[in-house]
Write a protein that holds these residues in place. Structure first.
Motif, PDB file in Angstrom:
ATOM      1  N   ARG A  12       0.828  -1.212   0.000  1.00  0.00           N
ATOM      2  CA  ARG A  12       0.000   0.000   0.000  1.00  0.00           C
ATOM      3  C   ARG A  12       0.859   1.259   0.000  1.00  0.00           C
ATOM      4  O   ARG A  12       0.468   2.302  -0.547  1.00  0.00           O
ATOM      5  N   LEU A  13       2.047   1.165   0.608  1.00  0.00           N
ATOM      6  CA  LEU A  13       2.929   2.323   0.730  1.00  0.00           C
ATOM      7  C   LEU A  13       3.904   2.464  -0.439  1.00  0.00           C
ATOM      8  O   LEU A  13       4.734   3.370  -0.443  1.00  0.00           O
ATOM      9  N   GLY A  14       3.816   1.568  -1.415  1.00  0.00           N
ATOM     10  CA  GLY A  14       4.681   1.672  -2.591  1.00  0.00           C
ATOM     11  C   GLY A  14       5.852   0.727  -2.611  1.00  0.00           C
ATOM     12  O   GLY A  14       6.677   0.785  -3.532  1.00  0.00           O
ATOM     13  N   GLY A  15       5.964  -0.161  -1.615  1.00  0.00           N
ATOM     14  CA  GLY A  15       7.016  -1.164  -1.615  1.00  0.00           C
ATOM     15  C   GLY A  15       6.582  -2.399  -2.397  1.00  0.00           C
ATOM     16  O   GLY A  15       5.445  -2.497  -2.863  1.00  0.00           O
ATOM     17  N   ARG A  16       7.506  -3.367  -2.513  1.00  0.00           N
ATOM     18  CA  ARG A  16       7.176  -4.593  -3.252  1.00  0.00           C
ATOM     19  C   ARG A  16       7.759  -5.808  -2.539  1.00  0.00           C
ATOM     20  O   ARG A  16       8.965  -6.047  -2.603  1.00  0.00           O
ATOM     21  N   PRO A  17       6.917  -6.591  -1.846  1.00  0.00           N
ATOM     22  CA  PRO A  17       7.401  -7.858  -1.294  1.00  0.00           C
ATOM     23  C   PRO A  17       7.831  -8.788  -2.428  1.00  0.00           C
ATOM     24  O   PRO A  17       7.133  -8.906  -3.435  1.00  0.00           O
ATOM     25  N   PHE A  18       8.991  -9.445  -2.271  1.00  0.00           N
ATOM     26  CA  PHE A  18       9.460 -10.328  -3.337  1.00  0.00           C
ATOM     27  C   PHE A  18       9.812 -11.723  -2.837  1.00  0.00           C
ATOM     28  O   PHE A  18      10.167 -12.596  -3.628  1.00  0.00           O
ATOM     29  N   PHE A  19       9.692 -11.954  -1.521  1.00  0.00           N
ATOM     30  CA  PHE A  19       9.921 -13.295  -0.980  1.00  0.00           C
ATOM     31  C   PHE A  19       9.118 -13.442   0.301  1.00  0.00           C
ATOM     32  O   PHE A  19       9.099 -12.548   1.138  1.00  0.00           O
ATOM     33  N   GLY A  20       8.469 -14.610   0.464  1.00  0.00           N
ATOM     34  CA  GLY A  20       7.748 -14.900   1.685  1.00  0.00           C
ATOM     35  C   GLY A  20       6.251 -14.697   1.527  1.00  0.00           C
ATOM     36  O   GLY A  20       5.770 -14.339   0.451  1.00  0.00           O
ATOM     37  N   PRO A  21       5.520 -14.964   2.626  1.00  0.00           N
ATOM     38  CA  PRO A  21       6.045 -15.326   3.948  1.00  0.00           C
ATOM     39  C   PRO A  21       6.604 -16.746   3.983  1.00  0.00           C
ATOM     40  O   PRO A  21       6.054 -17.648   3.367  1.00  0.00           O
ATOM     41  N   GLN A  22       7.694 -16.907   4.723  1.00  0.00           N
ATOM     42  CA  GLN A  22       8.387 -18.188   4.841  1.00  0.00           C
ATOM     43  C   GLN A  22       8.591 -18.486   6.323  1.00  0.00           C
ATOM     44  O   GLN A  22       9.108 -17.650   7.069  1.00  0.00           O
ATOM     45  N   GLU A  23       8.193 -19.687   6.751  1.00  0.00           N
ATOM     46  CA  GLU A  23       8.402 -20.066   8.144  1.00  0.00           C
ATOM     47  C   GLU A  23       9.867 -20.394   8.381  1.00  0.00           C
ATOM     48  O   GLU A  23      10.531 -20.998   7.525  1.00  0.00           O
ATOM     49  N   VAL A  24      10.383 -19.991   9.539  1.00  0.00           N
ATOM     50  CA  VAL A  24      11.773 -20.245   9.911  1.00  0.00           C
ATOM     51  C   VAL A  24      11.795 -20.836  11.320  1.00  0.00           C
ATOM     52  O   VAL A  24      10.792 -20.775  12.043  1.00  0.00           O
ATOM     53  N   TRP A  44       8.177 -16.173  11.193  1.00  0.00           N
ATOM     54  CA  TRP A  44       8.045 -16.074   9.746  1.00  0.00           C
ATOM     55  C   TRP A  44       8.868 -14.886   9.263  1.00  0.00           C
ATOM     56  O   TRP A  44       9.087 -13.922  10.006  1.00  0.00           O
ATOM     57  N   ILE A  45       9.329 -14.975   8.024  1.00  0.00           N
ATOM     58  CA  ILE A  45      10.096 -13.879   7.434  1.00  0.00           C
ATOM     59  C   ILE A  45       9.521 -13.524   6.070  1.00  0.00           C
ATOM     60  O   ILE A  45       8.792 -14.298   5.451  1.00  0.00           O
ATOM     61  N   ALA A  46       9.876 -12.338   5.613  1.00  0.00           N
ATOM     62  CA  ALA A  46       9.605 -11.917   4.239  1.00  0.00           C
ATOM     63  C   ALA A  46      10.671 -10.907   3.856  1.00  0.00           C
ATOM     64  O   ALA A  46      11.339 -10.323   4.720  1.00  0.00           O
ATOM     65  N   GLN A  47      10.839 -10.729   2.560  1.00  0.00           N
ATOM     66  CA  GLN A  47      11.791  -9.749   2.046  1.00  0.00           C
ATOM     67  C   GLN A  47      11.050  -8.777   1.137  1.00  0.00           C
ATOM     68  O   GLN A  47      10.168  -9.180   0.374  1.00  0.00           O
ATOM     69  N   ILE A  48      11.427  -7.503   1.242  1.00  0.00           N
ATOM     70  CA  ILE A  48      10.668  -6.427   0.600  1.00  0.00           C
ATOM     71  C   ILE A  48      11.634  -5.448  -0.058  1.00  0.00           C
ATOM     72  O   ILE A  48      12.713  -5.170   0.481  1.00  0.00           O
ATOM     73  N   LEU A  49      11.245  -4.922  -1.207  1.00  0.00           N
ATOM     74  CA  LEU A  49      11.919  -3.763  -1.790  1.00  0.00           C
ATOM     75  C   LEU A  49      11.162  -2.518  -1.362  1.00  0.00           C
ATOM     76  O   LEU A  49       9.932  -2.443  -1.519  1.00  0.00           O
ATOM     77  N   ASP A  50      11.869  -1.536  -0.801  1.00  0.00           N
ATOM     78  CA  ASP A  50      11.190  -0.292  -0.439  1.00  0.00           C
ATOM     79  C   ASP A  50      10.902   0.518  -1.711  1.00  0.00           C
ATOM     80  O   ASP A  50      11.294   0.113  -2.817  1.00  0.00           O
ATOM     81  N   PRO A  51      10.196   1.637  -1.623  1.00  0.00           N
ATOM     82  CA  PRO A  51       9.836   2.375  -2.841  1.00  0.00           C
ATOM     83  C   PRO A  51      11.027   2.856  -3.663  1.00  0.00           C
ATOM     84  O   PRO A  51      10.884   3.130  -4.855  1.00  0.00           O
ATOM     85  N   GLN A  52      12.209   2.954  -3.049  1.00  0.00           N
ATOM     86  CA  GLN A  52      13.410   3.348  -3.783  1.00  0.00           C
ATOM     87  C   GLN A  52      14.181   2.137  -4.318  1.00  0.00           C
ATOM     88  O   GLN A  52      15.246   2.286  -4.910  1.00  0.00           O
ATOM     89  N   GLY A  53      13.654   0.926  -4.087  1.00  0.00           N
ATOM     90  CA  GLY A  53      14.269  -0.282  -4.625  1.00  0.00           C
ATOM     91  C   GLY A  53      15.311  -0.929  -3.742  1.00  0.00           C
ATOM     92  O   GLY A  53      16.057  -1.798  -4.205  1.00  0.00           O
ATOM     93  N   HIS A  54      15.371  -0.558  -2.448  1.00  0.00           N
ATOM     94  CA  HIS A  54      16.369  -1.117  -1.541  1.00  0.00           C
ATOM     95  C   HIS A  54      15.766  -2.288  -0.755  1.00  0.00           C
ATOM     96  O   HIS A  54      14.732  -2.125  -0.101  1.00  0.00           O
ATOM     97  N   PRO A  55      16.399  -3.473  -0.793  1.00  0.00           N
ATOM     98  CA  PRO A  55      15.830  -4.633  -0.105  1.00  0.00           C
ATOM     99  C   PRO A  55      16.099  -4.620   1.396  1.00  0.00           C
ATOM    100  O   PRO A  55      17.128  -4.138   1.867  1.00  0.00           O
TER     101      PRO A  55
END
Length: 247
Positions: free
Chosen positions: A211-223, A228-239
Motif C-alpha cells: 500500500r505504501l509503494g514497496g514490493r514484497p518479493f519473498f515470503g512469507p516463509q516459516e523459519v 516467519w520472514i519476508a523480504q521487501i523492496l522499499d519504494p526506492q528499490g532497496h531490499p
C-alpha cells in the motif's frame, strides 16, 4: 562485541523513505544535531535503532550494517589481508565512535565501528517493533565469508541447515548469541547483507508495504523458532527483511 550495532539507509529520497519506514515499522525520525546534510536517527520505543540520510559517495545507496570491533585500524588490516578492501579512510565522530567503510571479498559493503564509549549502544527490549534482529549475508562461498568475518569480529559457528541445491545456511554467533546467517547468493539477489526488522505481523506488514509503494518479493516463509520472514523492496528499490508472527 562482534555484532552489528547500527544499520543505515542511504537513499535518493530520505523524506520518502522516512515516511515509508515510519508507517511500516513505527519508527520516529529525529534529526541528529548539527548534521549537514540532515541525518535522521530512526527510533523504536524511544531508542535509536537505525540511521537515514541522502545517498553519498563513496557509500552505495541502500542498507548497510556497522560491525562492532575492538579496534578499527586493526580490523581493517585483517580485512585487507583476507581479501577485503578499505573504501574510505577511517573517520572519528566525537561521542559516536570511529568508523571505516569497507568491502568484503564478495564486494559487499559494510562499516567497521568502534563505538564511543566502547560498549555497544543501548537497544530497546527484544521483540520491539522496528528493532533489527537478524542479518543475512549472501556471498559466493559460505566458508570464506565465515572465515573473513570471524577474523574481524570473533564470530563462532552456531547451527547450520542443509538447504539442498542452495547449499548450507550457516548461523553465526557473537557474545554467546546467534546474530546472523551466511548463505550462497541466489542469482536474483547477488552478494549483499540483508537486515531484518521486527514486525507484529509478517503478512500484515507485507500488505502495508504494498500500500505504501514497496514490493514484497519473498515470503512469507516459516523459519525456526515458530517465526516467519519476508523480504521487501522499499519504494526506492532497496531490499530489507521483516520477521515476526505470520498473522
Amino acid at each position: 562485541m562482534g555484532g552489528f550495532v547500527w544499520h543505515e539507509l542511504t537513499t535518493a529520497d530520505p523524506d520518502g523513505a522516512a515516511a515509508f519506514y515510519g508507517r511500516l515499522l513505527g519508527w520516529e525520525a529525529e534529526t541528529f544535531p548539527s548534521s549537514a546534510p540532515p541525518y535522521l536517527v530512526l527510533k523504536a520505543a524511544g531508542v535509536g535503532v537505525a540511521g537515514l540520510c541522502a545517498a553519498k559517495a563513496p557509500q552505495p545507496a541502500g542498507w548497510i550494517g556497522y560491525l562492532h570491533v575492538a579496534d578499527v585500524e586493526e580490523a581493517c588490516r585483517r580485512a585487507e589481508a583476507a581479501g577485503g578492501t578499505a573504501v574510505a579512510p577511517a573517520e572519528e565522530m566525537e561521542g559516536i565512535g570511529r568508523m571505516q567503510l569497507m568491502r568484503d571479498p564478495d564486494g559487499v559493503p559494510f562499516v567497521l565501528m568502534t563505538p564511543a564509549p566502547r560498549e555497544a549502544p543501548p537497544r530497546p527490549p527484544e521483540g520491539t517493533t522496528g528493532l533489527s534482529v537478524w542479518d543475512e549475508h549472501y556471498g559466493a562461498d559460505v566458508e570464506r565469508s565465515f572465515a573473513f568475518y570471524a577474523g574481524l569480529a570473533g564470530w563462532t559457528k552456531d547451527s547450520a541447515m542443509d538447504m539442498g541445491e542452495m547449499g548450507t545456511y550457516q548461523m553465526v554467533a557473537a557474545g554467546g548469541r546467534a546474530i546472523a546467517g551466511l548463505m550462497r547468493a541466489p542469482e536474483a539477489m547477488g552478494p549483499r547483507w540483508l537486515a531484518y526488522f521486527n514486525v507484529p505481523s509478517v503478512t500484515g506488514a507485507m500488505e502495508e508495504a504494498e500500500r505504501l509503494g514497496g514490493r514484497p518479493f519473498f515470503g512469507p516463509q516459516e523459519v525456526p523458532g515458530a517465526m516467519w520472514i519476508a523480504q521487501i523492496l522499499d519504494p526506492q528499490g532497496h531490499p530489507f527483511g521483516i520477521v515476526g508472527p505470520k498473522g
